[in-house]
Motif scaffolding. Structure first.
Motif, PDB file in Angstrom:
ATOM      1  N   MET A   1       0.825  -1.178   0.000  1.00 18.91           N
ATOM      2  CA  MET A   1       0.000   0.000   0.000  1.00 18.91           C
ATOM      3  C   MET A   1       0.882   1.261   0.000  1.00 18.91           C
ATOM      4  O   MET A   1       0.595   2.215  -0.715  1.00 18.91           O
ATOM      5  CB  MET A   1      -0.905  -0.013   1.228  1.00 18.91           C
ATOM      6  N   LEU A   2       1.951   1.248   0.804  1.00 22.71           N
ATOM      7  CA  LEU A   2       2.836   2.410   0.856  1.00 22.71           C
ATOM      8  C   LEU A   2       3.588   2.604  -0.460  1.00 22.71           C
ATOM      9  O   LEU A   2       3.846   3.739  -0.864  1.00 22.71           O
ATOM     10  CB  LEU A   2       3.825   2.272   2.014  1.00 22.71           C
ATOM     11  N   VAL A   3       3.920   1.510  -1.127  1.00 24.77           N
ATOM     12  CA  VAL A   3       4.602   1.625  -2.416  1.00 24.77           C
ATOM     13  C   VAL A   3       3.687   2.298  -3.438  1.00 24.77           C
ATOM     14  O   VAL A   3       4.109   3.178  -4.181  1.00 24.77           O
ATOM     15  CB  VAL A   3       5.064   0.239  -2.923  1.00 24.77           C
ATOM     16  N   GLY A   4       2.436   1.909  -3.437  1.00 25.90           N
ATOM     17  CA  GLY A   4       1.471   2.529  -4.343  1.00 25.90           C
ATOM     18  C   GLY A   4       1.288   4.001  -4.047  1.00 25.90           C
ATOM     19  O   GLY A   4       1.204   4.826  -4.963  1.00 25.90           O
ATOM     20  N   PHE A   5       1.233   4.354  -2.773  1.00 28.36           N
ATOM     21  CA  PHE A   5       1.100   5.758  -2.383  1.00 28.36           C
ATOM     22  C   PHE A   5       2.330   6.558  -2.819  1.00 28.36           C
ATOM     23  O   PHE A   5       2.206   7.652  -3.370  1.00 28.36           O
ATOM     24  CB  PHE A   5       0.905   5.878  -0.869  1.00 28.36           C
ATOM     25  N   GLY A   6       3.514   5.996  -2.590  1.00 27.91           N
ATOM     26  CA  GLY A   6       4.748   6.668  -2.994  1.00 27.91           C
ATOM     27  C   GLY A   6       4.846   6.834  -4.500  1.00 27.91           C
ATOM     28  O   GLY A   6       5.301   7.867  -4.995  1.00 27.91           O
ATOM     29  N   THR A   7       4.413   5.828  -5.237  1.00 26.35           N
ATOM     30  CA  THR A   7       4.421   5.910  -6.695  1.00 26.35           C
ATOM     31  C   THR A   7       3.513   7.016  -7.180  1.00 26.35           C
ATOM     32  O   THR A   7       3.866   7.800  -8.048  1.00 26.35           O
ATOM     33  CB  THR A   7       3.980   4.563  -7.305  1.00 26.35           C
ATOM     34  N   ARG A   8       2.348   7.105  -6.575  1.00 22.78           N
ATOM     35  CA  ARG A   8       1.389   8.151  -6.950  1.00 22.78           C
ATOM     36  C   ARG A   8       1.928   9.539  -6.575  1.00 22.78           C
ATOM     37  O   ARG A   8       1.842  10.477  -7.360  1.00 22.78           O
ATOM     38  CB  ARG A   8       0.060   7.884  -6.243  1.00 22.78           C
ATOM     39  N   LEU A   9       2.507   9.642  -5.405  1.00 18.59           N
ATOM     40  CA  LEU A   9       3.033  10.917  -4.925  1.00 18.59           C
ATOM     41  C   LEU A   9       4.203  11.400  -5.792  1.00 18.59           C
ATOM     42  O   LEU A   9       4.307  12.582  -6.115  1.00 18.59           O
ATOM     43  CB  LEU A   9       3.473  10.783  -3.467  1.00 18.59           C
ATOM     44  N   ALA A  10       5.079  10.491  -6.198  1.00 21.02           N
ATOM     45  CA  ALA A  10       6.256  10.852  -6.981  1.00 21.02           C
ATOM     46  C   ALA A  10       5.967  10.995  -8.465  1.00 21.02           C
ATOM     47  O   ALA A  10       6.810  11.474  -9.212  1.00 21.02           O
ATOM     48  CB  ALA A  10       7.358   9.814  -6.783  1.00 21.02           C
ATOM     49  N   GLY A  11       4.792  10.592  -8.893  1.00 25.85           N
ATOM     50  CA  GLY A  11       4.466  10.699 -10.317  1.00 25.85           C
ATOM     51  C   GLY A  11       5.082   9.587 -11.145  1.00 25.85           C
ATOM     52  O   GLY A  11       5.331   9.757 -12.328  1.00 25.85           O
ATOM     53  N   GLY A  12       5.348   8.451 -10.552  1.00 30.72           N
ATOM     54  CA  GLY A  12       5.935   7.307 -11.248  1.00 30.72           C
ATOM     55  C   GLY A  12       6.799   6.518 -10.296  1.00 30.72           C
ATOM     56  O   GLY A  12       7.055   6.937  -9.176  1.00 30.72           O
ATOM     57  N   CYS A  13       7.224   5.363 -10.727  1.00 26.34           N
ATOM     58  CA  CYS A  13       8.036   4.529  -9.846  1.00 26.34           C
ATOM     59  C   CYS A  13       9.505   4.943  -9.913  1.00 26.34           C
ATOM     60  O   CYS A  13       9.938   5.639 -10.833  1.00 26.34           O
ATOM     61  CB  CYS A  13       7.886   3.059 -10.215  1.00 26.34           C
ATOM     62  N   SER A  14      10.266   4.507  -8.953  1.00 26.03           N
ATOM     63  CA  SER A  14      11.689   4.880  -8.902  1.00 26.03           C
ATOM     64  C   SER A  14      12.455   4.343 -10.100  1.00 26.03           C
ATOM     65  O   SER A  14      13.343   5.009 -10.626  1.00 26.03           O
ATOM     66  CB  SER A  14      12.313   4.391  -7.593  1.00 26.03           C
ATOM     67  N   SER A  15      12.096   3.161 -10.564  1.00 24.84           N
ATOM     68  CA  SER A  15      12.765   2.601 -11.747  1.00 24.84           C
ATOM     69  C   SER A  15      12.454   3.423 -12.986  1.00 24.84           C
ATOM     70  O   SER A  15      13.338   3.686 -13.808  1.00 24.84           O
ATOM     71  CB  SER A  15      12.321   1.153 -11.981  1.00 24.84           C
ATOM     72  N   GLY A  16      11.219   3.840 -13.121  1.00 22.57           N
ATOM     73  CA  GLY A  16      10.832   4.653 -14.274  1.00 22.57           C
ATOM     74  C   GLY A  16      11.546   5.992 -14.282  1.00 22.57           C
ATOM     75  O   GLY A  16      12.018   6.457 -15.316  1.00 22.57           O
ATOM     76  N   HIS A  17      11.621   6.630 -13.105  1.00 23.61           N
ATOM     77  CA  HIS A  17      12.338   7.897 -13.016  1.00 23.61           C
ATOM     78  C   HIS A  17      13.823   7.693 -13.295  1.00 23.61           C
ATOM     79  O   HIS A  17      14.442   8.463 -14.027  1.00 23.61           O
ATOM     80  CB  HIS A  17      12.175   8.525 -11.625  1.00 23.61           C
ATOM     81  N   GLY A  18      14.397   6.663 -12.707  1.00 27.07           N
ATOM     82  CA  GLY A  18      15.832   6.436 -12.848  1.00 27.07           C
ATOM     83  C   GLY A  18      16.248   6.072 -14.263  1.00 27.07           C
ATOM     84  O   GLY A  18      17.244   6.576 -14.769  1.00 27.07           O
ATOM     85  N   LEU A  19      15.492   5.214 -14.920  1.00 26.44           N
ATOM     86  CA  LEU A  19      15.879   4.745 -16.255  1.00 26.44           C
ATOM     87  C   LEU A  19      15.421   5.683 -17.369  1.00 26.44           C
ATOM     88  O   LEU A  19      16.213   6.067 -18.223  1.00 26.44           O
ATOM     89  CB  LEU A  19      15.318   3.342 -16.508  1.00 26.44           C
ATOM     90  N   ASN A  20      14.153   6.031 -17.351  1.00 32.13           N
ATOM     91  CA  ASN A  20      13.620   6.825 -18.456  1.00 32.13           C
ATOM     92  C   ASN A  20      13.781   8.324 -18.249  1.00 32.13           C
ATOM     93  O   ASN A  20      14.269   9.030 -19.125  1.00 32.13           O
ATOM     94  CB  ASN A  20      12.134   6.505 -18.670  1.00 32.13           C
TER      95      ASN A  20
END
Length: 51
Positions: A1-20
């Motif tokens: 649940m916290l991962v989903g909240f963090g993904t929503r808050l950051a506007g994407g997942c950490s892998s997506g931000h880091g790679l793309n």
């Protein structure tokens, strides 16, 4: 649940931000990735001191 909240808050997942996002030099992705890494280092340091 916290991962989903963090993904929503950051506007994407950490892998997506880091790679793309960082590959495209997007400022928001560079900041988000720096925050992710900084938080990971801080938590690791704190856990290392506690354990």
């Amino acid at each position: 649940m916290l991962v989903g909240f963090g993904t929503r808050l950051a506007g994407g997942c950490s892998s997506g931000h880091g790679l793309n996002g960082c590959g495209r030099l997007r400022p928001v992705s560079l900041v988000a990735t720096a925050v992710f890494f900084g938080t990971a280092v801080a938590v690791s340091f704190l856990l290392w001191k506690v354990i």
